[in-house]
Design a protein around this motif. Structure first.
Motif, PDB file in Angstrom:
ATOM      1  N   VAL B  12       0.648  -0.992  -0.225  1.00 53.20           N
ATOM      2  CA  VAL B  12      -0.162   0.297   0.215  1.00 53.20           C
ATOM      3  C   VAL B  12       1.257   1.275  -0.283  1.00 53.20           C
ATOM      4  O   VAL B  12       1.568   1.376   0.516  1.00 53.20           O
ATOM      5  CB  VAL B  12      -1.026  -0.191   1.620  1.00 53.20           C
ATOM      6  CG1 VAL B  12      -2.331   1.146   1.507  1.00 53.20           C
ATOM      7  CG2 VAL B  12      -2.010  -0.855   1.157  1.00 53.20           C
ATOM      8  N   GLN B  57      -8.302   6.752   0.019  1.00 51.11           N
ATOM      9  CA  GLN B  57      -8.165   5.914  -0.875  1.00 51.11           C
ATOM     10  C   GLN B  57      -6.569   5.774  -0.654  1.00 51.11           C
ATOM     11  O   GLN B  57      -5.819   6.769  -1.190  1.00 51.11           O
ATOM     12  CB  GLN B  57      -9.086   6.426  -1.774  1.00 51.11           C
ATOM     13  CG  GLN B  57      -8.842   5.143  -2.799  1.00 51.11           C
ATOM     14  CD  GLN B  57      -9.763   4.144  -2.456  1.00 51.11           C
ATOM     15  OE1 GLN B  57     -11.074   4.297  -1.528  1.00 51.11           O
ATOM     16  NE2 GLN B  57      -9.629   3.631  -2.950  1.00 51.11           N
ATOM     17  N   GLN B  58      -6.389   4.431  -0.476  1.00 48.50           N
ATOM     18  CA  GLN B  58      -5.223   4.257  -1.100  1.00 48.50           C
ATOM     19  C   GLN B  58      -4.138   4.895  -2.954  1.00 48.50           C
ATOM     20  O   GLN B  58      -5.424   4.615  -3.176  1.00 48.50           O
ATOM     21  CB  GLN B  58      -4.576   2.712  -1.244  1.00 48.50           C
ATOM     22  CG  GLN B  58      -4.716   1.879  -1.917  1.00 48.50           C
ATOM     23  CD  GLN B  58      -6.183   1.262  -1.230  1.00 48.50           C
ATOM     24  OE1 GLN B  58      -6.731   2.391  -0.212  1.00 48.50           O
ATOM     25  NE2 GLN B  58      -6.229  -0.322  -1.079  1.00 48.50           N
ATOM     26  N   THR B  62      -3.116  -2.649  -2.270  1.00 46.83           N
ATOM     27  CA  THR B  62      -4.311  -4.226  -1.854  1.00 46.83           C
ATOM     28  C   THR B  62      -4.988  -3.251  -0.591  1.00 46.83           C
ATOM     29  O   THR B  62      -3.866  -3.879   0.840  1.00 46.83           O
ATOM     30  CB  THR B  62      -4.516  -5.110  -2.307  1.00 46.83           C
ATOM     31  OG1 THR B  62      -4.751  -5.166  -3.598  1.00 46.83           O
ATOM     32  CG2 THR B  62      -5.917  -5.270  -2.740  1.00 46.83           C
ATOM     33  N   PRO B  69     -11.090  -7.090  -0.910  1.00 45.81           N
ATOM     34  CA  PRO B  69     -10.481  -5.948  -1.473  1.00 45.81           C
ATOM     35  C   PRO B  69     -11.851  -5.113  -0.739  1.00 45.81           C
ATOM     36  O   PRO B  69     -13.506  -5.051  -1.003  1.00 45.81           O
ATOM     37  CB  PRO B  69     -10.398  -6.250  -2.290  1.00 45.81           C
ATOM     38  CG  PRO B  69     -10.380  -7.449  -2.927  1.00 45.81           C
ATOM     39  CD  PRO B  69     -11.456  -8.049  -2.810  1.00 45.81           C
ATOM     40  N   GLU B  71     -11.229  -1.804  -1.753  1.00 45.78           N
ATOM     41  CA  GLU B  71     -11.702  -0.269  -2.827  1.00 45.78           C
ATOM     42  C   GLU B  71     -12.577  -0.121  -2.463  1.00 45.78           C
ATOM     43  O   GLU B  71     -12.697   1.633  -2.473  1.00 45.78           O
ATOM     44  CB  GLU B  71     -10.720  -0.379  -3.531  1.00 45.78           C
ATOM     45  CG  GLU B  71      -9.293  -0.648  -3.625  1.00 45.78           C
ATOM     46  CD  GLU B  71      -8.396  -2.638  -3.930  1.00 45.78           C
ATOM     47  OE1 GLU B  71      -8.613  -2.667  -2.289  1.00 45.78           O
ATOM     48  OE2 GLU B  71      -8.209  -2.985  -4.036  1.00 45.78           O
ATOM     49  N   ASP B  72     -13.494  -0.776  -3.253  1.00 46.04           N
ATOM     50  CA  ASP B  72     -14.896   0.150  -3.979  1.00 46.04           C
ATOM     51  C   ASP B  72     -15.633   0.208  -2.855  1.00 46.04           C
ATOM     52  O   ASP B  72     -16.834   0.862  -3.063  1.00 46.04           O
ATOM     53  CB  ASP B  72     -15.287  -0.729  -4.473  1.00 46.04           C
ATOM     54  CG  ASP B  72     -14.367  -1.469  -5.883  1.00 46.04           C
ATOM     55  OD1 ASP B  72     -13.444   0.070  -5.702  1.00 46.04           O
ATOM     56  OD2 ASP B  72     -14.433  -1.632  -6.790  1.00 46.04           O
TER      57      ASP B  72
END
Lengths: 374, 379, 296
Positions: B12, B57-58, B62, B69, B71-72
Motif C-alpha cells: 500500500v 483511498q490508497q 490492496t 478487497p 477499495e470500492d
C-alpha cells in the motif's frame, strides 16, 4: 486574581470612557470651529467675487433635478450672491425638514400646490412682496390665483404638469377620450398608472364626475366600487418611469405625467395622447419664501430672476416640464410650443384640478388605496 | 490466539501530491489481536488507519478486510468502526442517541436497539448517562461513549486513533487497562494508533513501528524492546545506547565490533560479514560497570553524573570520543563516583547488532577512516 | 491589617459609587440614543392620533391597534408573511447548496464565489431589480428567447406577480442566507461526518441526521435575516410586483409619507418589531447565538 482582573477592567472602562468623552467634546469643538471658519471665509470670498454688486448668500431648498447649475451660476454672476442648493425628493420630505430645522436654514423652497396650502396654514411661508417681483407679468394668468393659494399671497408658479392618458394605437383600436374607458373590462391587465393614490383615486372620482378631492362618504363609496372595476385592468403601478412599460409594450394604456407622454411620443409615433374629457389632475410647483428667512431680499431677487424669460427658458430646455411663464414659452422652439403635450393648452389647465390636502379625511383615501393594492 | 488474518495491507502506498506518506506498506493484522501502530507524528500511522476505515483511498496497493478487497467500499459499507481522536461525538444527540446511531443506520428494531445500547453503556460503565449531552460529559466519559458507539455495531475490527491523547496521565493509565480488558472480553481486533511507546508496550499483542511512511518492525512488545530491527526502533522504543563500528565475526556466533572507543562483543545472527559497518544498540539497564577490563571489551568511560531515580540510579558516562552513554543500576549497588574512570561491558546477548546500510553518509566518511584502521587492527 | 483595610474600604466605596459613571459605556449611550429612544418614540406615538392638519395629538388611545384587525390589513399581513416565508424557503434551497459548495472549495474558488455573491452589493439594488425587469418583461430576454425558439406564442407573465416579488426578494436577500450558513458549515467538525459514515450512515441519511441539524443554527440565522427584511422591503414589491402586490412595508411607508398618519404607521411597525423579537427569541431559545446574527 479574579478580583484583580475585575478592578483592571473597571479601570479600563473608566479610562476608555474618559477618552471617548474627551475626544467627543474635542470633535464637537473642532466641528464648531470649522463651521464658523468656513462661514467667515466663504463670506469673504463672495464679498470679493461680488465686486460690490450686493453679495451675500441664499439657501435654496428644491426638488432634485429641477434647477440647472447654469441658472445658479448666472444668478451669482449677475448679483454676487452665493447660492447654496439642497434637495428633497417629496413634499413630505420638504415639510419634515423645514419643521425639524432651525428657522432661517433655508430661504427659498419649491412646494407643490397642496403643500403650499399646508405650509401656509402652518405659518411656515412668508408673504411675497409683489413690488419687488416685476417679472410676475411674464406668467400665464391661467396659472395665477390658484385654489391652493388665492391671490398668490405665498407662492408663484415655477413649473408644472398634468396627468394624462396615452395609448398605443396599434393595440387599442377604439379611440380613448376620457377616464371612463379605462374601466372597460376589455382592457384587462393592460394599464400602467402612476403609483400615487391621489392620482388613481382622484381619476376614479373624476370619471364619476366628482372632484378629485372629494371627501363625501357617499361619493367615496361609489369610488370604492369603481376602483374594484379598475383593479383587474391595472397591470402595473409606477411613478418613476411609467413610460418604460408603454415603450416595452408591457401595457397599451398609460396614465402618467405629460412629460413622460411627450417622451413616449418622441420614441414611437404609435402613441396617442389624450387630455381626458373629465378634466386633468394638475400639479404646480411653486416658489415660496420661508418664514424667518435670513436672506429675504436675496430670495425675492432670486424669484424675480427665475421669472425672467431667458432664465425660465434655460430651465425648460434642461427639464421640459409645463412652463407657466408665457414669455419664456415664446422663446422656446416650435417643437415645444406647438406640441400640446408639452405646452398644455390653457383650456386644459382651466378645466384641471389641483390636489388638496384632505386633512383627517386622508385616512379614507388611504383605506381605499390599501384595499385597491392588496 | 487464532492467527487468521482479518486485515491485510499489500504494497500500500499513499501520496498527497509530492508528499509520499505511506511507502509500500505490507501489514497483516490477525483476528482478535491488539495491534498498535506506533510512530512519531507524521509517520503515516493515522493515514494507514484512515485507509482501513475508508476515509482515504490508497494511491496503490490492496487492502483486504476479511479477505475481501475494500477499495470500492465506502466507509459505511466496511465492517470496521473507528474511535476518533477528538471523540467526534454528535453534539446535538444525547449519549443514548450517539450510541444508538450505528444501529439506527442499520435499521435495527427499536427494542433491540434499547437493549444493545444498555449493554454497551454497561460495558463502558456509563449506565445512567443516557440522557446527557456530550457537552455535559468529562473527557473520560466522552471517550467511553465514543467506544460504546463504535463497538455497538459489533465490528470485526475496531480502529482507534490515539483515543487517549486528550486525557490526563492518570486517567490515561486507567483507560489503557480498561481498553485492554474490553478488547479481551469482546474478542474484537483492535488496531490502535499511538505515538506513546509506553502505551503501545503495555497494551499491545503486537506493535507495528512506523517511521517516515515505512514499517520498520512488526513484532511483540518484548521482541521490539529487546531486539529492535532498526536504529530508529531502538531509539524510539525505550532508551538505547548506540555504538557504530565494523563487524568482525568470531567463532561460536559472537561478533567482535570495532568502535571508535575500542572493541566490544555481541551475540550475532548470521548475515554479518567481516568489515561490514554495523550499529550496536544496548539498553542502559544492560550496560554494566567493571572494575577491570572484561574479555572482548575495551570500552572505557568517565562518570559525569549519577542521578537517583527511585528504584534505580542512572549514570551518564562520557566515552573517549566524546559520546555520552547512559547506564542504570539498581539502587544500593556500588557505583563509581563522579569523575571516576571505569570499564564498561555487557553480556554479548544483550546487545542488538544492526546493519548500518541506511547510514550512508556516515559510512562513506567512516569507510575512509576505518579502511586504514582495519589492517592495523587485524595485524 | 488595619492599614490594609483602609484603602480597601475606600476602594469599595468608590466601586459602589462608580457604576453609574463607568458601567454606562459610550457604546451603551449610543445604543440608547440611536435605538432605544427612537423605538420608545415609535411605541409612544403608536398610541396617539392625528388632528386635521396631521399633527400628532398626544392623547392615549388604542384605536391604531384596533385598526390592525381590519380584514384588508390582515390579508396584507398574511400576504406579506406568505411572500416572506416563500422567499425564505427558496433562499434556503438555493443558499444551502451554494454555501456547502463554497465551504468545500479551494480558497481561490471560495474567494471567487464570495465575490460573485457580494459584488452585486456594490450596485444599488433598485438598479439591479430594474435589470430583472428587463429580463422578465413581456419583451424581455426570457420571453424573446422562448418566442424565438418557438416554444411559446404569447409572452409568459413573469413580471408583476407574486412570483416576481419572491424572485426579487430572493435575489436581493440571498447573501444574507448564504453567509451564516457558510460560516456554520466552515465551523462544522469534519470528523463528525466521518464518524457518521463510519457508523453506517449513507450520504443522504448522514446529511439529514448530522449535517443538517448541526448547521440548522446557520439556516435559522439566515432565515431571520431574510424573513424580516422580506416583510418590509416595499421597493421590491413595488418594482417586481408592479405596485399591485402590497406588503406590509408598503402600507407602513405610505403612513409616514403620503397619508401623514404616523401613529398608525408606528402601530404597524410595532407589530413588525414584535414579529422580529419573537423570531429572534425563538432563535436564541433553540441555541442560536446573537453573534451569528450580527456577523453581518
Amino acid at each position: 486574581m479574579k478580583a484583580k482582573t475585575k478592578t483592571h477592567q473597571r479601570l479600563m472602562a473608566v479610562v476608555l470612557s474618559l477618552i471617548m468623552v474627551l475626544t467627543g467634546s474635542l470633535l464637537v469643538a473642532c466641528g464648531g470651529g470649522g463651521t464658523s471658519n468656513s462661514g467667515s471665509s466663504s463670506g469673504g470670498v463672495s464679498g470679493g467675487g461680488g465686486g460690490g454688486v450686493s453679495g451675500g448668500e441664499l439657501n435654496v431648498f428644491i426638488w432634485a433635478e429641477y434647477l440647472p447649475d447654469s441658472v445658479v451660476t448666472k444668478f451669482t454672476e449677475e448679483t454676487g450672491i452665493k447660492v447654496n442648493v439642497s434637495n428633497y425628493s417629496s413634499n413630505e420630505d420638504l415639510l419634515a425638514k423645514v419643521q425639524s430645522s432651525n428657522e432661517g436654514i433655508y430661504d427659498v423652497v419649491v412646494p407643490s400646490d397642496y403643500m403650499v396650502k399646508m405650509m401656509a396654514e402652518e405659518g411656515l411661508l412668508e408673504e411675497l412682496d409683489k413690488d419687488s417681483l416685476p417679472n410676475l407679468s411674464n406668467l400665464d394668468t391661467s396659472f395665477l390665483d390658484p385654489s391652493f393659494d388665492p391671490g398668490n399671497t405665498y407662492s408663484l408658479p415655477y413649473m408644472g404638469g398634468v396627468a394624462m392618458i396615452v395609448y398605443n394605437k396599434n393595440v387599442v383600436t377604439e379611440p380613448i377620450t376620457g377616464y371612463e374607458q379605462l374601466f372597460d373590462p376589455q382592457y384587462a391587465n393592460s394599464i400602467v398608472a402612476l403609483d400615487d393614490f391621489r392620482a388613481v383615486i382622484g381619476m376614479t372620482a373624476k370619471s364619476l364626475g366628482y372632484s378629485l378631492n372629494t371627501t363625501d362618504d357617499a361619493e367615496l363609496a361609489q369610488v370604492a366600487t369603481r376602483l374594484e372595476e379598475l383593479k383587474p385592468n391595472v397591470r402595473l403601478l409606477d411613478s418613476d418611469s411609467p413610460k418604460s412599460a408603454m415603450l416595452s409594450g408591457e401595457t397599451s394604456i398609460g396614465y402618467m405625467w405629460n412629460a413622460e407622454v411627450a417622451i413616449c411620443q418622441e420614441e414611437d409615433d404609435s402613441f396617442e395622447a389624450v387630455f381626458p374629457s373629465e378634466g386633468c389632475y394638475l400639479f404646480l410647483d411653486n416658489l415660496s419664501v420661508l418664514k424667518g428667512a435670513k436672506n429675504r431680499e436675496n430670495a425675492l431677487k432670486f424669484i424675480n430672476f427665475i421669472l425672467e424669460p431667458e432664465v425660465s427658458k434655460m430651465i425648460s430646455e434642461e427639464f421640459p416640464y409645463l412652463n407657466p411663464n408665457k414669455a419664456a414659452v415664446a422663446l422656446l422652439p416650435d417643437s415645444y410650443r406647438d406640441n400640446p403635450v408639452s405646452n398644455v393648452p390653457a383650456e386644459v389647465i382651466a378645466k384641471g384640478e389641483y390636489v388638496q390636502d384632505l386633512g383627517a379625511d386622508v385616512v379614507k383615501y388611504d383605506e381605499l388605496w390599501t384595499e385597491f393594492t392588496r | 490466539m487464532s492467527s487468521q488474518a482479518i486485515v491485510e495491507l499489500k504494497g500500500v502506498n499513499k501520496s498527497y501530491g509530492e508528499n509520499h506518506v505511506v511507502k509500500d506498506l505490507n501489514l497483516t493484522i490477525n483476528e482478535g489481536e491488539f495491534l498498535s501502530v506506533l510512530g512519531p507524528s507524521g509517520c503515516g500511522k493515522t493515514t494507514t488507519l484512515r485507509m482501513i476505515a475508508g476515509f482515504e483511498q490508497q494511491t496503490s496497493g490492496t487492502i483486504l478486510v476479511e479477505g475481501e478487497p475494500v477499495e470500492d467500499k465506502e466507509p459505511f459499507e466496511r465492517n470496521v468502526n473507528t474511535v476518533f481522536q477528538s471523540y467526534a461525538l454528535f453534539p446535538h444527540m444525547t449519549v443514548y442517541e450517539n450510541v444508538a446511531f450505528g444501529l439506527k443506520m442499520k435499521r435495527v428494531a427499536r427494542n433491540a436497539i434499547k437493549e444493545r445500547v444498555q449493554e454497551a453503556l454497561t460495558l463502558v460503565q456509563l449506565e445512567g448517562f443516557e440522557k446527557r449531552l456530550p457537552l455535559q460529559l468529562s473527557g473520560g466519559q466522552k471517550q467511553r461513549v465514543a467506544i460504546a458507539r463504535a463497538i455497538i455495531n459489533q465490528p470485526r475490527v475496531l480502529l482507534l486513533d490515539e483515543p487517549l491523547g486528550a486525557l490526563d496521565l492518570k486517567l490515561r493509565k486507567q483507560m489503557q487497562l480498561e481498553l485492554k480488558r474490553l478488547q479481551k472480553r469482546l474478542g474484537i481486533t483492535f488496531v490502535y494508533v499511538t505515538h506513546d511507546q509506553e502505551e503501545a508496550l503495555t497494551m499491545s499483542d503486537r506493535i507495528a513501528v512506523m517511521h517516515e511512511g515505512i514499517l520498520d518492525q512488526l513484532d511483540t512488545p518484548n521482541r521490539i524492546y529487546d531486539f529492535p530491527a532498526t536504529r530508529f526502533v531502538a531509539d524510539f522504543i525505550g532508551e538505547s545506547n548506540i555504538f557504530d563500528g565494523l563487524a568482525e565475526p568470531q567463532e561460536g556466533g559472537t561478533i567482535s565490533v570495532v568502535t571508535e572507543t575500542g572493541r566490544v562483543l555481541c551475540r550475532g545472527t548470521s548475515g554479518f560479514t567481516a568489515g561490514e559497518q554495523v550499529q550496536l544498540s544496548v539498553r542502559p539497564e544492560k550496560l554494566r560497570f567493571a572494575p577491570e577490563p572484561k574479555e572482548g571489551f575495551e570500552l572505557q568511560g568517565t562518570v559525569r553524573e549519577n542521578i537517583f531515580v527511585g528504584t534505580f540510579i542512572k549514570s551518564i558516562l562520557l566515552l573517549s570520543n566524546g559520546q555520552e552513554v547512559a547506564l542504570t543500576s539498581l539502587s544500593g549497588q556500588p557505583i563509581p563516583e563522579v569523575d571516576a574512570c571505569c570499564y564498561l561491558f555487557w553480556e554479548p546477548e544483550d546487545a542488538v547488532i544492526l546493519h548500518a546500510h541506511s547510514q550512508e553518509v556516515w559510512s562513506t566518511i567512516a569507510n575512509v577512516d576505518l579502511s586504514d584502521f582495519t589492517p592495523e587492527a587485524s595485524a | 491589617m488595619a492599614s490594609r483595610s483602609a484603602p480597601t474600604s475606600l476602594r469599595k466605596r468608590i466601586r459602589r459609587k462608580t457604576p453609574l459613571l463607568t458601567m454606562v459605556s459610550p457604546v451603551t449611550v449610543w445604543m440608547v440614543i440611536l435605538i432605544a429612544v427612537p423605538l420608545a418614540y415609535v411605541l409612544l406615538i403608536s398610541f396617539c392620533s392625528t388632528d386635521e392638519s396631521h399633527h400628532i395629538v398626544f392623547a392615549f388611545s388604542v384605536q391604531n391597534y384596533v385598526k390592525l384587525f381590519d380584514p384588508t390589513l390582515l390579508s396584507i399581513y398574511g400576504n406579506s408573511l406568505l411572500i416572506a416565508g416563500l422567499s425564505c424557503l427558496i433562499s434556503i434551497l438555493v443558499g444551502y447548496p451554494f454555501a456547502t459548495i463554497m465551504a468545500n472549495s479551494s480558497p481561490f474558488k471560495r474567494t471567487l464565489m464570495m465575490a460573485f455573491l457580494m459584488l452585486p452589493f456594490w450596485t444599488n439594488s433598485l438598479i439591479r431589480l430594474y435589470g430583472w425587469r428587463s429580463i422578465l418583461g413581456s419583451n424581455g430576454f426570457i420571453n424573446s428567447v422562448l418566442q424565438e425558439l418557438g416554444l411559446i406564442t404569447q409572452p409568459l407573465e413573469l413580471l408583476y406577480n407574486h412570483f416576481a416579488v419572491v424572485l426579487g426578494m430572493v435575489y436581493v436577500l440571498l447573501p444574507f442566507m448564504v453567509l451564516p450558513i457558510y460560516t456554520v458549515i466552515l465551523k462544522l467538525d469534519h470528523s463528525l461526518l466521518e464518524a457518521a459514515s463510519d457508523l453506517g450512515a449513507r450520504p443522504a441519511r448522514r446529511f439529514f441526521k448530522v449535517t443538517l441539524p448541526l448547521t440548522s443554527s446557520g439556516i435559522f440565522a439566515g432565515s431571520i435575516m431574510v424573513f424580516i427584511p422580506a416583510l418590509g422591503y416595499f421597493f421590491v414589491s413595488n418594482l417586481m410586483g408592479g405596485g399591485t402586490t402590497q406588503l406590509i412595508g408598503n402600507v407602513i411607508a405610505r403612513q409616514f409619507k403620503e397619508a401623514f398618519n404616523w401613529p398608525f404607521g408606528a402601530a404597524l411597525s410595532i407589530i413588525l418589531i414584535l414579529i422580529t423579537l419573537i423570531l429572534v427569541r425563538a432563535y436564541t431559545k433553540t441555541g442560536g447565538k446573537m453573534d451569528d446574527l450580527g456577523a453581518m
